[in-house]
Scaffold this active site. Structure first.
Site, short mmCIF file in Angstrom:
data_model
loop_
_atom_site.label_atom_id
_atom_site.label_comp_id
_atom_site.label_asym_id
_atom_site.label_seq_id
_atom_site.Cartn_x
_atom_site.Cartn_y
_atom_site.Cartn_z
N TRP A 1 86.26 -131.19 17.08
CA TRP A 1 85.69 -130.59 17.21
C TRP A 1 85.45 -129.97 17.93
CZ3 TRP A 1 80.94 -130.25 21.48
CH2 TRP A 1 80.32 -129.56 21.42
N ASP B 1 81.73 -140.52 21.52
CA ASP B 1 81.30 -139.28 21.12
C ASP B 1 80.37 -139.48 19.80
OD1 ASP B 1 79.31 -136.86 20.66
OD2 ASP B 1 81.71 -135.82 20.59
N ALA C 1 77.41 -138.31 18.34
CA ALA C 1 76.01 -137.73 17.87
C ALA C 1 75.65 -137.43 16.60
CB ALA C 1 77.49 -135.99 17.76
N LYS D 1 71.58 -134.24 15.62
CA LYS D 1 71.07 -134.20 15.09
C LYS D 1 69.98 -135.44 13.97
CE LYS D 1 74.71 -131.36 14.73
NZ LYS D 1 75.20 -131.23 16.45
C1 LMR Z 1 79.18 -128.00 14.98
O1 LMR Z 1 80.00 -128.10 14.94
O2 LMR Z 1 78.50 -127.73 13.84
C2 LMR Z 1 77.59 -128.72 15.88
O3 LMR Z 1 77.87 -129.49 16.89
C3 LMR Z 1 77.56 -127.40 16.88
C4 LMR Z 1 77.82 -126.83 18.03
O4 LMR Z 1 77.35 -126.71 19.06
O5 LMR Z 1 79.09 -126.26 17.55
#
Ligand code: LMR
Length: 396
Positions: free
Chosen positions: A127, A208, A210, A243
């Site tokens: 991420w 993590d 999510a 989510k």
């Molecule tokens: C994403 O990866 O698109 C989501 O988790 C939103 C974000 O905060 O980046």
């Protein structure tokens, strides 16, 4: 006058796509950018169980007075039961409510820094906010390239070999399920191998989680996290309800810490509370109160889980339809079939990403990450055609 010493920071590239897509007048544009769930009509609806819990909250909430840095304790308790089941003795786990999963990660990072952990090892790509978030809190991110985009494979041996460079006590970030941005998770054997490795090397896992419920199912999606927590004396688990409860802007999350014993856990919690107090004082309440109402009511819990399952099925169907496009030019879409959750990352160059946006109104992150929930079923053949058009035009 100190502000003049600051340098302008670039906009967040992922969040910029939201604005670009909104400004595009083309009616058949497709938004595969930021990770939000969408239904077939492109809406991100409020879940019906959430609406029902909100109505109850509105009618019955007795006060909006402060709850303290721990947030809603009933929420934390209910979530801990749901996520951890009976994996570890309850008195080894402490937790607190945080502003979203990002708040939980930030608190985890600050706790690690306070405990003298200088580095966190992160499988790459990850991420886009992981590395900056830990760095900002004083924990240096160290990236281990371990995902192959062409074959959509996670290289477990490469990941563990990368971890060989970690010093005892350093942290390792693990995506609990539905890896963002690749969509590929370790299988059960892989999770066990990671758990054995981090336990043997005395590394500190930071899980993590999510996307629980959007991959293989609610318990299946917690299995990796549970395998890790069962193997180690100490770990952190950052949880997001964005989510799976559709609560995005309510910023609803929690951080759990696993300690060797209850006394250590008490000390850990006292540090987390102090860090929370110094950051945001108290977390926002609404989303956590809604989740608590749902989880404390069996009928609402069932309604929520049924809706989550419908969302999960939609993602799986979209993924299968996307993958059925097979090889188009240099891209083998069949490879995305093995992933789960909202994301896949296609081996597209920045030029190709830009070309798909300009020519076909298809928006995705510059890395080639796509949010599969951004497709309607009708948009997938259009996406296949766009890739064919790109190959025919020799865009590389
Ligand atoms: C994403 O990866 O698109 C989501 O988790 C939103 C974000 O905060 O980046």
């Amino acid at each position: 006058m100190r502000f003049a010493t600051l340098t302008r920071q670039p906009d967040d590239p992922l969040l910029r796509i939201i604005g670009q897509h909104a400004a595009d007048p083309r009616p058949d544009k497709v938004d595969l950018g930021v990770g939000v769930f969408r239904d077939e009509e492109g809406h991100t609806p409020v879940m019906t169980a959430v609406k029902a819990a909100e109505a109850r909250l509105l009618a019955e909430q007795p006060s909006k007075s402060y709850l303290g840095p721990e947030g809603d304790k009933g929420f934390v308790r209910a979530l801990a039961t749901l996520v951890l089941a009976d994996t570890v003795a309850a008195d080894r786990v402490v937790g607190l409510q945080t502003p979203g999963g990002t708040g939980a990660l930030r608190l985890a990072a600050e706790l690690l820094a306070r405990a003298g952990v200088a580095r966190i090892w992160i499988g790459s790509p990850s991420w886009a906010n992981h590395a900056p978030l830990f760095k900002q809190a004083g924990v240096e991110p160290a990236l281990i390239p371990c995902y192959d985009l062409t074959s959509q494979m996670f290289d477990l041996d490469g990941f563990l070999a990368g971890l060989d460079k970690a010093a005892e006590g350093e942290a390792v970030l693990l995506h609990g399920c539905c890896h963002n941005p690749i969509g590929i998770d370790p299988d059960a054997t892989g999770w066990q191998a990671i758990a054995d490795y981090v336990a043997r090397r005395a590394l500190t896992p930071v899980v993590d989680l999510a996307y629980q419920g959007l991959g293989d199912g609610f318990d299946a999606d917690a299995a990796g996290a549970r395998t890790i927590l069962a193997a180690v004396p100490e770990a952190l688990l950052a949880y997001s309800c964005d989510k799976n409860f559709g609560l995005y802007r309510e910023r609803t999350g929690a951080l759990f810490a696993l300690s060797p014993d209850a006394d250590t856990g008490g000390v850990v919690l006292s540090n987390l509370l102090a860090l929370a107090r110094a950051n945001w004082s108290m977390p926002p309440d609404h989303g956590a109160a809604v989740v608590r109402i749902i989880l404390e009511d069996p009928a609402l819990t069932q309604e929520w889980r049924d809706e989550l399952e419908t969302m999960r099925r939609r993602l799986a169907d979209l993924r299968a339809t996307l993958a059925a496009g097979g090889r188009i030019g240099t891209i083998d879409l069949a490879a995305v079939a093995g992933g789960k959750g909202m994301f896949a990352t296609l081996p597209l160059s920045p030029t190709q990403v830009e070309w798909l946006r300009d020519r076909h109104g298809i928006y995705m992150a510059g890395s080639g990450r796509i949010n599969i929930a951004g497709f309607s079923m009708a948009a997938i053949p259009r996406f296949h055609d766009a890739l064919r058009d790109m190959a025919a035009n020799g865009v590389v």
